[in-house]
Design an enzyme around this catalytic site. Structure first.
Site, PDB file in Angstrom:
ATOM      1  N   ARG A   1       7.029  -7.961   2.145  1.00 29.88           N
ATOM      2  CA  ARG A   1       7.512  -7.191   3.833  1.00 29.88           C
ATOM      3  C   ARG A   1       7.968  -8.834   4.577  1.00 29.88           C
ATOM      4  O   ARG A   1       9.140  -8.485   4.807  1.00 29.88           O
ATOM      5  CB  ARG A   1       6.653  -6.178   4.725  1.00 29.88           C
ATOM      6  CG  ARG A   1       7.301  -6.675   5.660  1.00 29.88           C
ATOM      7  CD  ARG A   1       6.697  -5.440   6.789  1.00 29.88           C
ATOM      8  NE  ARG A   1       6.153  -3.962   5.758  1.00 29.88           N
ATOM      9  CZ  ARG A   1       5.041  -3.566   6.441  1.00 29.88           C
ATOM     10  NH1 ARG A   1       4.322  -3.447   7.189  1.00 29.88           N
ATOM     11  NH2 ARG A   1       5.186  -2.041   5.676  1.00 29.88           N
TER      12      ARG A   1
ATOM     13  N   THR B   1      -6.053  -1.442   6.708  1.00 27.65           N
ATOM     14  CA  THR B   1      -6.004  -2.630   6.790  1.00 27.65           C
ATOM     15  C   THR B   1      -7.173  -3.415   6.988  1.00 27.65           C
ATOM     16  O   THR B   1      -7.419  -4.256   6.510  1.00 27.65           O
ATOM     17  CB  THR B   1      -4.637  -3.860   7.799  1.00 27.65           C
ATOM     18  OG1 THR B   1      -5.079  -2.419   8.879  1.00 27.65           O
ATOM     19  CG2 THR B   1      -3.210  -3.533   7.536  1.00 27.65           C
TER      20      THR B   1
ATOM     21  N   LYS C   1       0.798  -1.249   0.417  1.00 26.85           N
ATOM     22  CA  LYS C   1      -0.244  -0.108   0.114  1.00 26.85           C
ATOM     23  C   LYS C   1       1.089   1.484  -0.146  1.00 26.85           C
ATOM     24  O   LYS C   1       0.879   1.795  -0.894  1.00 26.85           O
ATOM     25  CB  LYS C   1      -1.266  -0.592   1.395  1.00 26.85           C
ATOM     26  CG  LYS C   1      -1.903  -1.175   1.074  1.00 26.85           C
ATOM     27  CD  LYS C   1      -3.022  -1.494   3.199  1.00 26.85           C
ATOM     28  CE  LYS C   1      -2.101  -1.448   3.740  1.00 26.85           C
ATOM     29  NZ  LYS C   1      -1.401  -2.950   3.843  1.00 26.85           N
ATOM     30  N   THR C   2       1.702   1.388   0.643  1.00 19.36           N
ATOM     31  CA  THR C   2       2.879   2.512   0.455  1.00 19.36           C
ATOM     32  C   THR C   2       3.987   2.221  -0.204  1.00 19.36           C
ATOM     33  O   THR C   2       3.785   3.445  -0.843  1.00 19.36           O
ATOM     34  CB  THR C   2       3.680   2.404   2.654  1.00 19.36           C
ATOM     35  OG1 THR C   2       3.085   2.050   3.307  1.00 19.36           O
ATOM     36  CG2 THR C   2       4.303   3.408   2.056  1.00 19.36           C
TER      37      THR C   2
ATOM     38  N   ASP D   1      -1.899   6.989   6.300  1.00 19.53           N
ATOM     39  CA  ASP D   1      -1.800   5.501   6.800  1.00 19.53           C
ATOM     40  C   ASP D   1      -2.654   5.289   7.609  1.00 19.53           C
ATOM     41  O   ASP D   1      -3.160   5.861   8.467  1.00 19.53           O
ATOM     42  CB  ASP D   1      -0.774   5.450   6.929  1.00 19.53           C
ATOM     43  CG  ASP D   1      -0.318   3.189   6.921  1.00 19.53           C
ATOM     44  OD1 ASP D   1      -0.582   3.456   6.138  1.00 19.53           O
ATOM     45  OD2 ASP D   1       0.746   3.035   6.798  1.00 19.53           O
TER      46      ASP D   1
HETATM   47  P1  ADP Z   1       1.902  -1.708   3.254  1.00 18.28           P
HETATM   48  O1  ADP Z   1       2.041   0.092   3.544  1.00 18.28           O
HETATM   49  O2  ADP Z   1       1.354  -2.568   2.586  1.00 18.28           O
HETATM   50  O3  ADP Z   1       2.245  -2.396   4.569  1.00 18.28           O
HETATM   51  P2  ADP Z   1       4.488  -1.555   2.114  1.00 18.28           P
HETATM   52  O4  ADP Z   1       4.130  -0.818   1.095  1.00 18.28           O
HETATM   53  O5  ADP Z   1       5.744  -0.905   3.381  1.00 18.28           O
HETATM   54  O6  ADP Z   1       3.362  -2.683   2.687  1.00 18.28           O
HETATM   55  O7  ADP Z   1       5.714  -3.030   1.167  1.00 18.28           O
HETATM   56  C1  ADP Z   1       6.442  -3.437   2.402  1.00 18.28           C
HETATM   57  C2  ADP Z   1       7.681  -3.616   1.247  1.00 18.28           C
HETATM   58  O8  ADP Z   1       7.657  -4.668   0.471  1.00 18.28           O
HETATM   59  C3  ADP Z   1       8.190  -2.803   0.473  1.00 18.28           C
HETATM   60  O9  ADP Z   1       8.783  -1.496   0.918  1.00 18.28           O
HETATM   61  C4  ADP Z   1       8.752  -2.828  -0.521  1.00 18.28           C
HETATM   62  O10 ADP Z   1      10.587  -2.873  -0.239  1.00 18.28           O
HETATM   63  C5  ADP Z   1       8.165  -3.879  -0.878  1.00 18.28           C
HETATM   64  N1  ADP Z   1       6.889  -4.571  -1.717  1.00 18.28           N
HETATM   65  C6  ADP Z   1       5.431  -4.333  -1.366  1.00 18.28           C
HETATM   66  N2  ADP Z   1       5.569  -4.801  -2.607  1.00 18.28           N
HETATM   67  C7  ADP Z   1       6.296  -4.730  -3.551  1.00 18.28           C
HETATM   68  C8  ADP Z   1       5.772  -4.976  -5.050  1.00 18.28           C
HETATM   69  N3  ADP Z   1       4.771  -5.445  -4.944  1.00 18.28           N
HETATM   70  N4  ADP Z   1       6.722  -5.187  -5.738  1.00 18.28           N
HETATM   71  C9  ADP Z   1       7.870  -4.969  -5.258  1.00 18.28           C
HETATM   72  N5  ADP Z   1       7.961  -5.165  -3.474  1.00 18.28           N
HETATM   73  C10 ADP Z   1       6.971  -4.591  -3.160  1.00 18.28           C
END
Ligand code: ADP
Length: 334
Positions: A217, A158, A64-65, A109
């Site tokens: 992650r 989430t 998401k981030t 977030d």
């Molecule tokens: P969320 O915000 O959903 O909790 P993040 O965007 O922080 O998740 O993702 C965590 C890590 O996973 C990121 O820093 C990145 O390194 C990796 N990641 C997530 N999605 C992808 C993707 N589609 N392709 C490559 N790396 C990804």
């Protein structure tokens, strides 16, 4: 306690930031989502309009981030980042809203955790790029309206179910992120190993990917661990054997369940006879917040059908019994 699972501690935040893709074309998997975003970005650029507000939902660590931080690069604009729990009153939002340049992005977030007053303060900002500030109290109160630059709100949650209807309706796009396939995670691991200048065999990348709970992650965390293990005990190359030994040592089982997944299933099966058991009873026994169970542990167990949700609570499936090395109880009908 929750932060240990979600990997939101300082260390893993730093790692996530270092490995995060910068452009849409570097994002692996989630093809449909990425394509729709590419269309929205191209349209915004051509029409000279800000991107419509976007809501991302899905379990922690699925990107998401990442999507939110890729978009300003694609648009050639800036992003400001905050979170629901950090905004306890409307005034907390003011510096963010007034600092936004035309077309910039505001990322919130955990947007489901915004207090209602802050949420309501955001509505006119989202709809008409204005905010209403109330000065004074009672009969002397008056409202002044302040115009904002046109901006894009990106929310991440989430649990989109916890978001109020009016809030949800104000987002133009809703994008749901799903768990990743083993192939996609293996690709992420190979790309990130290259970024870390760590040699890894394709078999090792797949072994780590299979044991990463469908979550980038977690794949990153497994990669870092295997990299340390390979450096400390071997010559630095991550082979399949080294990957297996590293994950065994980290108590990630061959199916990829970690300690918390197993504690959950052990409690449900050994203490509650396999359920049905209410999530509150499970959370209390595990000494975890019910939110942590619902957000971080259960989505993967549900998706992989270790548990099912029934009106009377969670039930362990035969797969869960077998994962713990137990014989599933005979079903009444058979
Ligand atoms: P969320 O915000 O959903 O909790 P993040 O965007 O922080 O998740 O993702 C965590 C890590 O996973 C990121 O820093 C990145 O390194 C990796 N990641 C997530 N999605 C992808 C993707 N589609 N392709 C490559 N790396 C990804």
């Amino acid at each position: 306690v929750g932060s240990r699972f979600s990997g939101t501690d300082e260390e893993s935040r730093r790692r996530d930031a270092a490995l995060r893709p910068k452009w849409l074309r570097e994002v692996i998997g989630q093809r449909k989502v990425a394509e729709r975003l590419a269309v929205a970005v191209a349209a915004a650029k051509k029409l000279g309009e800000p991107l419509g507000h976007i809501l991302f939902d899905g379990p922690p660590g699925l990107g998401k981030t990442t999507f939110a931080t890729v978009l300003p690069n694609e648009l050639g604009t800036s992003i400001q980042m905050t979170s629901g729990p950090a905004l306890s009153k409307p005034a907390d939002l003011l510096p963010f809203l007034t600092n936004l340049e035309e077309g910039a992005i505001l990322f919130i977030d955990e947007i489901h955790r915004l207090p209602r007053v802050v949420e309501e303060f955001l509505y006119p900002a989202m709809e008409d790029y204005r905010i209403d500030i109330v000065l004074g109290e009672g009969v002397h109160a008056r409202t002044i309206t302040m115009r904002l630059k046109r901006f894009t709100l990106i929310g991440a949650t989430t649990r989109s179910g916890l978001l109020s209807g009016p809030m949800r309706d104000r987002f133009k796009m809703h994008e749901h992120l799903e768990f990743y396939s083993v192939e996609e995670l293996a690709q992420i691991i190979r790309v990130n190993a290259a970024k870390l200048q760590t040699p890894i065999t394709p078999e090792a990348a797949e072994e780590l990917a299979r044991r990463s709970r469908g979550t980038p992650r977690i794949a990153n965390a497994r990669l870092y661990w295997a990299r340390s293990y390979a450096a400390a005990r071997h010559e630095g190359v991550i082979t399949a054997d080294i990957a297996r030994a590293a994950l065994d040592m980290a108590e990630v089982d061959p199916e990829g369940l970690d300690k918390n997944d197993r504690r959950y299933l052990e409690t449900l099966i050994e203490l509650f006879g396999g359920g049905p058991t209410g999530v509150e009873a499970l959370a209390a026994t595990l000494n975890l917040a019910a939110d942590t169970l619902a957000d971080e542990i259960e989505p993967y167990l549900l998706r992989e059908q270790y548990i099912i949700r029934s009106p009377r609570g969670r039930i362990a499936t035969p797969r869960a019994w077998r994962a713990l090395g137990k014989l599933p109880p005979a079903t009444p009908s058979s």
